[in-house]
Design an enzyme around this catalytic site. Structure first.
Site, PDB file in Angstrom:
ATOM      1  N   THR A  40       1.109  -0.982   0.172  1.00 55.11           N
ATOM      2  CA  THR A  40       0.072   0.343  -0.071  1.00 55.11           C
ATOM      3  C   THR A  40       0.744   0.929  -0.164  1.00 55.11           C
ATOM      4  O   THR A  40      -0.357   2.359  -0.321  1.00 55.11           O
ATOM      5  CB  THR A  40      -0.800   0.501   1.923  1.00 55.11           C
ATOM      6  OG1 THR A  40      -1.912  -1.291   1.059  1.00 55.11           O
ATOM      7  CG2 THR A  40      -2.131   1.112   0.991  1.00 55.11           C
ATOM      8  N   TYR A  53      -7.876   0.879  -4.390  1.00 54.77           N
ATOM      9  CA  TYR A  53      -6.664   1.022  -4.299  1.00 54.77           C
ATOM     10  C   TYR A  53      -6.198   0.067  -5.081  1.00 54.77           C
ATOM     11  O   TYR A  53      -6.450  -1.270  -4.593  1.00 54.77           O
ATOM     12  CB  TYR A  53      -5.917   1.677  -3.597  1.00 54.77           C
ATOM     13  CG  TYR A  53      -5.384   1.420  -3.061  1.00 54.77           C
ATOM     14  CD1 TYR A  53      -6.101   0.203  -1.513  1.00 54.77           C
ATOM     15  CD2 TYR A  53      -3.841   0.899  -2.703  1.00 54.77           C
ATOM     16  CE1 TYR A  53      -5.854   0.101  -0.789  1.00 54.77           C
ATOM     17  CE2 TYR A  53      -3.020  -0.813  -1.287  1.00 54.77           C
ATOM     18  CZ  TYR A  53      -4.501  -0.630  -0.754  1.00 54.77           C
ATOM     19  OH  TYR A  53      -4.259  -1.536   0.693  1.00 54.77           O
ATOM     20  N   THR A 119       1.497  -4.312   3.579  1.00 57.21           N
ATOM     21  CA  THR A 119       1.757  -4.696   5.461  1.00 57.21           C
ATOM     22  C   THR A 119       0.955  -5.892   6.100  1.00 57.21           C
ATOM     23  O   THR A 119       1.415  -6.310   7.070  1.00 57.21           O
ATOM     24  CB  THR A 119       0.108  -3.691   6.366  1.00 57.21           C
ATOM     25  OG1 THR A 119      -1.105  -4.418   6.279  1.00 57.21           O
ATOM     26  CG2 THR A 119       1.412  -2.421   6.127  1.00 57.21           C
ATOM     27  N   ASP A 120       0.630  -6.904   4.600  1.00 56.91           N
ATOM     28  CA  ASP A 120      -0.076  -8.120   5.400  1.00 56.91           C
ATOM     29  C   ASP A 120       0.757  -9.525   5.472  1.00 56.91           C
ATOM     30  O   ASP A 120       0.193  -9.917   7.008  1.00 56.91           O
ATOM     31  CB  ASP A 120      -1.212  -9.024   3.794  1.00 56.91           C
ATOM     32  CG  ASP A 120      -2.292  -8.164   3.563  1.00 56.91           C
ATOM     33  OD1 ASP A 120      -2.809  -6.855   4.341  1.00 56.91           O
ATOM     34  OD2 ASP A 120      -2.929  -7.881   2.467  1.00 56.91           O
ATOM     35  N   LYS A 192       0.041  -8.314  12.324  1.00 53.01           N
ATOM     36  CA  LYS A 192      -0.896  -7.522  12.182  1.00 53.01           C
ATOM     37  C   LYS A 192      -1.768  -7.403  12.430  1.00 53.01           C
ATOM     38  O   LYS A 192      -2.634  -8.830  12.842  1.00 53.01           O
ATOM     39  CB  LYS A 192      -1.511  -7.363  10.403  1.00 53.01           C
ATOM     40  CG  LYS A 192      -2.079  -6.587   9.956  1.00 53.01           C
ATOM     41  CD  LYS A 192      -2.485  -6.086   8.381  1.00 53.01           C
ATOM     42  CE  LYS A 192      -2.463  -5.474   8.333  1.00 53.01           C
ATOM     43  NZ  LYS A 192      -3.150  -5.318   6.265  1.00 53.01           N
ATOM     44  N   GLU A 311      -1.355 -29.751  27.523  1.00 55.81           N
ATOM     45  CA  GLU A 311      -3.367 -31.701  27.171  1.00 55.81           C
ATOM     46  C   GLU A 311      -2.064 -32.126  26.328  1.00 55.81           C
ATOM     47  O   GLU A 311      -3.109 -33.328  26.254  1.00 55.81           O
ATOM     48  CB  GLU A 311      -4.180 -31.121  27.220  1.00 55.81           C
ATOM     49  CG  GLU A 311      -4.999 -29.765  28.273  1.00 55.81           C
ATOM     50  CD  GLU A 311      -5.897 -29.495  27.918  1.00 55.81           C
ATOM     51  OE1 GLU A 311      -7.579 -29.995  27.373  1.00 55.81           O
ATOM     52  OE2 GLU A 311      -6.274 -28.299  27.166  1.00 55.81           O
TER      53      GLU A 311
HETATM   54  N1  GLU Z   1      -2.370  -6.387   0.219  1.00 53.22           N
HETATM   55  C1  GLU Z   1      -1.613  -5.529   0.426  1.00 53.22           C
HETATM   56  C2  GLU Z   1       0.139  -5.897   0.930  1.00 53.22           C
HETATM   57  O1  GLU Z   1       0.155  -5.997   1.722  1.00 53.22           O
HETATM   58  C3  GLU Z   1      -1.933  -4.323   0.182  1.00 53.22           C
HETATM   59  C4  GLU Z   1      -1.917  -3.606   2.566  1.00 53.22           C
HETATM   60  C5  GLU Z   1      -1.215  -2.764   3.160  1.00 53.22           C
HETATM   61  O2  GLU Z   1      -0.192  -2.926   2.087  1.00 53.22           O
HETATM   62  O3  GLU Z   1      -1.464  -2.615   3.645  1.00 53.22           O
HETATM   63  O4  GLU Z   1       0.599  -5.292   0.411  1.00 53.22           O
END
Ligand code: GLU
Length: 354
Positions: A40, A53, A119-120, A192, A311
């Site tokens: 992103t 986007y 971020t994923d 995340k 367990e």
């Molecule tokens: N799904 C995309 C990725 O991880 C966009 C999410 C992001 O960067 O926040 O690159």
């Protein structure tokens, strides 16, 4: 008249001195290489106000020029390693990144590296690099939750912060770091936690290790776990196959049996509670273990440790536990461990040391 000439002379001299000081400062600035992978932070949308986007469309040079302030903090160079949404991150790109970063430090062509990333899967790349970058120099991952075209985009500030963290000598020897939303995390611990919030990155067990404020980072904590253990991937072109299976009430053994058939080398089981499974899944995991597949119990709760012999009789079943690593991080340590050994005691030790 004489006085005016004198003033002009003094003014010119001051300017020259200032220029010299600036040049001197520039030369003293740390060298930071920015490796861009997409996400992103390099995403563009059609409107300032809509959420839709495409990730990974803005190339590295445009990304860097969008934040001119970074050039006051460091001598910046940029390289495009990939241009993907990080849901498409792969072992191939991880190996490329690790090899490139090790080479940069080996050749002493930078003092620190910043990686722009979606971020994923940032937490997975962070963990992988934490385990495979052989140098103590700062490596900082950064991303954004809103695309660069959004009205309240967070990428520029995050990038500025990340370069600042990378350029700070205090960031050395802390393992790979993640700088997001004014916080610095140990890549080993960060995850995340929210799908869309800018405060999505958290370390649920230990919290951030540093705070960024007013152009400065203050570190408060340092992990005692991560820096010692490294895996040499300089010759690796792939990693042993390890898959994750999710646990839930009334789960069937079908996914485990499918992985046994596929002849994977490892299974991370994202169990209920402290890594628990129901009887049919337990039997299937035992079958997998007997077939030579290393079964690692992690959990789906999102925090805490998965502990031995709660367990589950791990010794009898030949299972290992992930300690406090979540399933996606445990998968990375298991893949890297399996590159070197299939001895379960050694693999378990890796989980207790890292
Ligand atoms: N799904 C995309 C990725 O991880 C966009 C999410 C992001 O960067 O926040 O690159």
């Amino acid at each position: 008249m004489k006085k005016r000439i004198l003033m002009l002379f003094v003014f010119a001299l001051t300017l020259q001195m200032q220029a010299q000081t600036n040049t001197g400062n520039t030369e003293k600035l740390p060298r930071v290489t920015i490796l861009a992978t997409g996400g992103t932070i390099a995403g563009a949308g059609e409107s300032e106000t809509k959420a839709a986007y495409t990730a990974g469309t803005v190339p590295v040079d445009i990304l860097l020029n969008a934040v001119p302030q970074i050039h006051e903090l460091a001598k910046i160079s940029g390289e495009q390693i990939a241009q993907i949404g990080s849901q498409d991150m792969s072992v191939e790109v991880w190996l490329k990144l690790a090899k490139r970063i090790n080479r940069i430090f080996e050749e002493d062509s930078a003092d620190a590296v910043v990686i722009t990333h979606g971020t994923d899967t940032m937490e997975e790349t962070g963990t992988f690099l934490d385990l495979t970058v052989m140098f103590d120099k700062p490596v900082v991952l950064v991303g954004a939750m809103r695309p660069s075209t959004a009205m309240s985009q967070d990428g520029n500030k995050n990038l500025l912060d990340a370069v600042m963290v990378a350029a700070d000598p205090a960031s050395q020897g802390k393992g790979v770091l993640v700088a997001m939303n004014g916080l610095v995390f140990d890549a080993r611990d960060v995850t995340k936690t929210v799908t869309t919030s800018t405060s999505t990155f958290q370390s649920r067990n230990f919290g951030p290790i540093g705070l960024i404020y007013d152009g400065k980072v203050n570190f408060y904590y340092q992990s005692t776990r991560n820096p010692s253990q490294k895996f040499d991937v300089s010759k690796a072109t792939s990693l042993p196959q390890v898959e994750i299976i999710y646990g839930y009430a009334d789960a069937s053994p079908v996914p485990v049996d499918a992985l046994i058939k596929t002849k994977v080398k490892g299974i991370v089981y994202a169990g209920m509670g402290n890594g628990n499974f129901n009887a049919p899944v337990g039997k299937a995991l035992e079958r997998a273990s007997k077939e030579g597949i290393v079964v690692c119990r992690s959990n789906r709760t999102g925090a805490g440790r998965t502990t031995l012999y709660n367990e589950v009789d791990d010794a009898a079943l030949g299972f290992v536990v992930a300690d406090d690593l979540n399933p996606q991080k445990a998968r990375i340590l298991l893949m890297l461990s399996l590159m070197e050994t299939s001895n379960r005691t050694s693999i378990q030790n890796n989980f207790f040391k890292y």
